[in-house]
Design an enzyme around this catalytic site. Structure first.
Site, PDB file in Angstrom:
ATOM      1  N   ALA A   1      -3.878  -8.257   3.375  1.00 37.56           N
ATOM      2  CA  ALA A   1      -4.874  -8.694   4.358  1.00 37.56           C
ATOM      3  C   ALA A   1      -5.068  -7.528   5.322  1.00 37.56           C
ATOM      4  O   ALA A   1      -4.184  -6.665   5.446  1.00 37.56           O
ATOM      5  CB  ALA A   1      -4.353  -9.917   5.103  1.00 37.56           C
TER       6      ALA A   1
ATOM      7  N   GLY B   1      -1.494  -9.978   0.981  1.00 40.07           N
ATOM      8  CA  GLY B   1      -2.622 -10.806   0.535  1.00 40.07           C
ATOM      9  C   GLY B   1      -3.197 -10.346  -0.804  1.00 40.07           C
ATOM     10  O   GLY B   1      -3.811 -11.138  -1.517  1.00 40.07           O
TER      11      GLY B   1
ATOM     12  N   GLU C   1      -1.002 -11.943  -3.278  1.00 42.07           N
ATOM     13  CA  GLU C   1      -1.317 -13.383  -3.239  1.00 42.07           C
ATOM     14  C   GLU C   1      -2.622 -13.690  -3.982  1.00 42.07           C
ATOM     15  O   GLU C   1      -2.745 -14.705  -4.653  1.00 42.07           O
ATOM     16  CB  GLU C   1      -1.371 -13.855  -1.781  1.00 42.07           C
ATOM     17  CG  GLU C   1       0.014 -13.793  -1.135  1.00 42.07           C
ATOM     18  CD  GLU C   1      -0.001 -14.096   0.343  1.00 42.07           C
ATOM     19  OE1 GLU C   1      -0.610 -13.326   1.103  1.00 42.07           O
ATOM     20  OE2 GLU C   1       0.575 -15.125   0.743  1.00 42.07           O
TER      21      GLU C   1
ATOM     22  N   GLU D   1       5.320  -8.672   4.229  1.00 46.69           N
ATOM     23  CA  GLU D   1       4.975  -9.261   5.544  1.00 46.69           C
ATOM     24  C   GLU D   1       6.127  -9.272   6.537  1.00 46.69           C
ATOM     25  O   GLU D   1       5.916  -9.129   7.732  1.00 46.69           O
ATOM     26  CB  GLU D   1       4.439 -10.689   5.367  1.00 46.69           C
ATOM     27  CG  GLU D   1       3.011 -10.761   4.853  1.00 46.69           C
ATOM     28  CD  GLU D   1       2.884 -10.710   3.340  1.00 46.69           C
ATOM     29  OE1 GLU D   1       3.881 -10.369   2.659  1.00 46.69           O
ATOM     30  OE2 GLU D   1       1.791 -10.994   2.835  1.00 46.69           O
TER      31      GLU D   1
HETATM   32  N1  COA Z   1      -4.882  -3.407   6.323  1.00 47.73           N
HETATM   33  C1  COA Z   1      -5.700  -2.519   6.920  1.00 47.73           C
HETATM   34  N2  COA Z   1      -5.776  -1.229   6.566  1.00 47.73           N
HETATM   35  C2  COA Z   1      -5.015  -0.827   5.539  1.00 47.73           C
HETATM   36  C3  COA Z   1      -4.131  -1.694   4.859  1.00 47.73           C
HETATM   37  C4  COA Z   1      -4.081  -3.028   5.293  1.00 47.73           C
HETATM   38  N3  COA Z   1      -3.307  -3.943   4.695  1.00 47.73           N
HETATM   39  N4  COA Z   1      -3.476  -0.987   3.911  1.00 47.73           N
HETATM   40  C5  COA Z   1      -3.941   0.282   3.987  1.00 47.73           C
HETATM   41  N5  COA Z   1      -4.864   0.371   4.969  1.00 47.73           N
HETATM   42  C6  COA Z   1      -5.624   1.560   5.380  1.00 47.73           C
HETATM   43  C7  COA Z   1      -4.783   2.529   6.205  1.00 47.73           C
HETATM   44  O1  COA Z   1      -4.733   2.113   7.552  1.00 47.73           O
HETATM   45  C8  COA Z   1      -5.532   3.822   6.000  1.00 47.73           C
HETATM   46  O2  COA Z   1      -6.683   3.780   6.809  1.00 47.73           O
HETATM   47  P1  COA Z   1      -7.105   5.089   7.688  1.00 47.73           P
HETATM   48  O3  COA Z   1      -7.310   6.167   6.659  1.00 47.73           O
HETATM   49  O4  COA Z   1      -8.358   4.676   8.391  1.00 47.73           O
HETATM   50  O5  COA Z   1      -5.955   5.384   8.586  1.00 47.73           O
HETATM   51  C9  COA Z   1      -6.006   3.703   4.564  1.00 47.73           C
HETATM   52  O6  COA Z   1      -5.988   2.315   4.243  1.00 47.73           O
HETATM   53  C10 COA Z   1      -5.127   4.428   3.566  1.00 47.73           C
HETATM   54  O7  COA Z   1      -3.800   3.935   3.724  1.00 47.73           O
HETATM   55  P2  COA Z   1      -2.529   4.884   3.976  1.00 47.73           P
HETATM   56  O8  COA Z   1      -1.476   4.056   4.637  1.00 47.73           O
HETATM   57  O9  COA Z   1      -2.943   6.126   4.680  1.00 47.73           O
HETATM   58  O10 COA Z   1      -2.119   5.234   2.482  1.00 47.73           O
HETATM   59  P3  COA Z   1      -0.683   5.649   1.955  1.00 47.73           P
HETATM   60  O11 COA Z   1      -0.880   6.148   0.571  1.00 47.73           O
HETATM   61  O12 COA Z   1       0.002   6.534   2.931  1.00 47.73           O
HETATM   62  O13 COA Z   1       0.158   4.258   1.904  1.00 47.73           O
HETATM   63  C11 COA Z   1       0.462   1.912   1.459  1.00 47.73           C
HETATM   64  C12 COA Z   1      -0.226   3.234   1.033  1.00 47.73           C
HETATM   65  C13 COA Z   1      -0.116   0.804   0.598  1.00 47.73           C
HETATM   66  C14 COA Z   1       1.973   2.042   1.195  1.00 47.73           C
HETATM   67  C15 COA Z   1       0.207   1.659   2.943  1.00 47.73           C
HETATM   68  O14 COA Z   1      -1.188   1.765   3.188  1.00 47.73           O
HETATM   69  C16 COA Z   1       0.656   0.316   3.438  1.00 47.73           C
HETATM   70  O15 COA Z   1       1.841   0.093   3.616  1.00 47.73           O
HETATM   71  N6  COA Z   1      -0.294  -0.614   3.684  1.00 47.73           N
HETATM   72  C17 COA Z   1      -0.018  -1.899   4.252  1.00 47.73           C
HETATM   73  C18 COA Z   1       0.600  -2.820   3.239  1.00 47.73           C
HETATM   74  C19 COA Z   1       0.938  -4.156   3.860  1.00 47.73           C
HETATM   75  O16 COA Z   1       1.789  -4.266   4.723  1.00 47.73           O
HETATM   76  N7  COA Z   1       0.247  -5.190   3.399  1.00 47.73           N
HETATM   77  C20 COA Z   1       0.489  -6.527   3.833  1.00 47.73           C
HETATM   78  C21 COA Z   1      -0.436  -6.914   4.888  1.00 47.73           C
HETATM   79  S1  COA Z   1      -0.131  -8.601   5.351  1.00 47.73           S
END
Ligand code: COA
Length: 256
Positions: A66, A111, A114, A134
Site C-alpha cells: 500500500a 498490500g 495481499e 507491516e
Molecule cells: N509506498 C510508497 N512508495 C513506495 C513504496 C510504498 N509501499 N514502496 C516503494 N516506494 C517508492 C519509494 O519511496 C521510491 O520513491 P522515490 O523514488 O520517490 O523516493 C520508489 O518507490 C523506489 O523505491 P526504493 O525504496 O528507492 O527502491 P529500493 O530498490 O531501494 O527498495 C523496496 C525496494 C521494495 C525494498 C523498498 O522500496 C521498500 O521497502 N518498500 C516498502 C515496502 C513495504 O513496506 N510495503 C508495505 C507497505 S504496508
C-alpha cells in the site's frame, strides 16, 4: 472510465490488468485501488472475458505495498476505512466468478502480497520476493493478509512471515504453498496465459461454481459441504453439463 494508475487490456479472452506506477514500485494508493475495483467490475459481466491476469509494470515490482505516503496523518477511523476499501477489492477478486492469476514479476510486499493472495492462482518469476513487512512500520497487514496467508501456508509459516517481516524468495514461497508455479521472468506472461487457456477449455459455469464452492470452505458463516451439495446439483441443470456428457459419449472434445 480512463485509468491513470493501471492499464486494462483485453487479449485472447483474458483481461490483463497492469498496475502502472513503476516509479513508486506500483504501490497501491487509494486511487489505484479504486481503479482496480472499477476495472474488475467492468469485466465481470463481459462474456468476451473468461479470465484475468494481474501484474505490475516493469521488472522490479509486482506491487511494493500500500502507498506508505498515504498513511501519514490518518486517524484510527480513516485507517479502518482504508482497510475496508482494500478489503472490498480483495474480496471482489477472491470471489470473482472467472479465474484470476497473479503474475508476480518482482517485489510483492504488504498490500501487494495481499493482492496476490486474493487471486485464485499465483505464478512468480524466480527473481520475485514476497513479504508482509507491516510490523516494521508499526502496523499489521490490513488488506486480508493475516487471514489469506494463514489459509495458504498455515499458522506457523504465516506467523513467521508476519512477525519477522522478512521477505521470502520464490523458491521458498513455492515450497510453502504460497505460489503455484515459479518460472523465469521472460516466461511469466505466457505461463499465466497457458494456464488460463487450459481453464478456458473447461466449462465456464463449472469453473465459477468451483471457485464459489472452494471459497465457501474459508467462510465461517457457511457450511462448505452444504454449498458443495447445492452447487453439484446446480451443475446438473446447466447446458455445459449436457455438452460435457454428450461430448464424452460421442468421444469428442466439449465446446464451451
Ligand atoms: N509506498 C510508497 N512508495 C513506495 C513504496 C510504498 N509501499 N514502496 C516503494 N516506494 C517508492 C519509494 O519511496 C521510491 O520513491 P522515490 O523514488 O520517490 O523516493 C520508489 O518507490 C523506489 O523505491 P526504493 O525504496 O528507492 O527502491 P529500493 O530498490 O531501494 O527498495 C523496496 C525496494 C521494495 C525494498 C523498498 O522500496 C521498500 O521497502 N518498500 C516498502 C515496502 C513495504 O513496506 N510495503 C508495505 C507497505 S504496508
Amino acid at each position: 472510465m480512463s485509468y491513470q494508475n493501471i492499464i486494462l487490456e483485453i487479449k485472447n479472452q483474458t483481461a490483463w490488468i497492469t498496475i502502472n506506477r513503476e516509479s513508486k514500485l506500483n504501490a497501491l494508493n487509494k486511487e489505484t485501488i479504486g481503479e482496480l475495483k472499477d476495472a474488475v467490475s467492468s469485466i465481470e459481466s463481459d462474456d468476451s472475458v473468461r479470465g484475468v491476469i494481474l501484474t505490475g509494470a516493469g521488472q522490479k515490482a509486482f506491487v511494493a505495498g500500500a502507498d506508505i505516503q498515504e498513511f501519514l496523518g490518518k486517524s484510527k477511523e480513516e485507517a479502518m476505512d482504508l482497510s475496508k476499501f482494500g478489503h472490498e477489492l480483495m474480496d471482489k477478486l477472491a470471489n470473482f466468478p472467472k479465474p484470476v492469476i497473479a503474475a508476480i514479476n518482482g517485489f510483492a510486499l504488504g498490500g501487494g502480497l495481499e493482492l496476490a493472495l486474493a487471486c485464485h492462482l499465483r505464478i512468480a518469476a524466480t527473481s520475485a520476493k514476497m513479504g508482509l513487512p507491516e510490523v516494521s512500520l508499526g502496523l499489521i497487514p490490513g488488506f486480508g493478509g493475516t487471514q489469506r496467508l494463514t489459509d495458504l501456508v498455515g499458522k506457523g509459516k504465516a506467523l513467521e512471515m508476519i512477525l519477522t517481516g522478512d521477505m521470502v524468495d520464490a523458491e521458498d514461497a513455492y515450497q510453502w504453498g504460497l505460489l503455484n508455479k515459479v518460472v523465469e521472468l521472460y516466461e511469466l506472461e505466457e505461463t499465466a496465459q497457458y494456464i488460463l487457456d487450459k481453464i478456458y477449455t473447461r466449462s465456464r459455469s463449472a469453473v465459477a461454481a468451483a471457485i464459489e464452492t472452494v471459497n465457501s470452505s474459508f467462510d465461517s458463516n457457511t457450511n462448505g459441504y452444504q454449498i458443495e451439495i447445492e452447487n453439484f446439483g446446480e451443475c446438473f441443470g446447466s447446458d455445459d453439463f449436457e455438452e460435457g456428457v454428450m461430448a464424452f459419449i460421442e468421444k469428442r472434445k466439449p465446446k464451451y
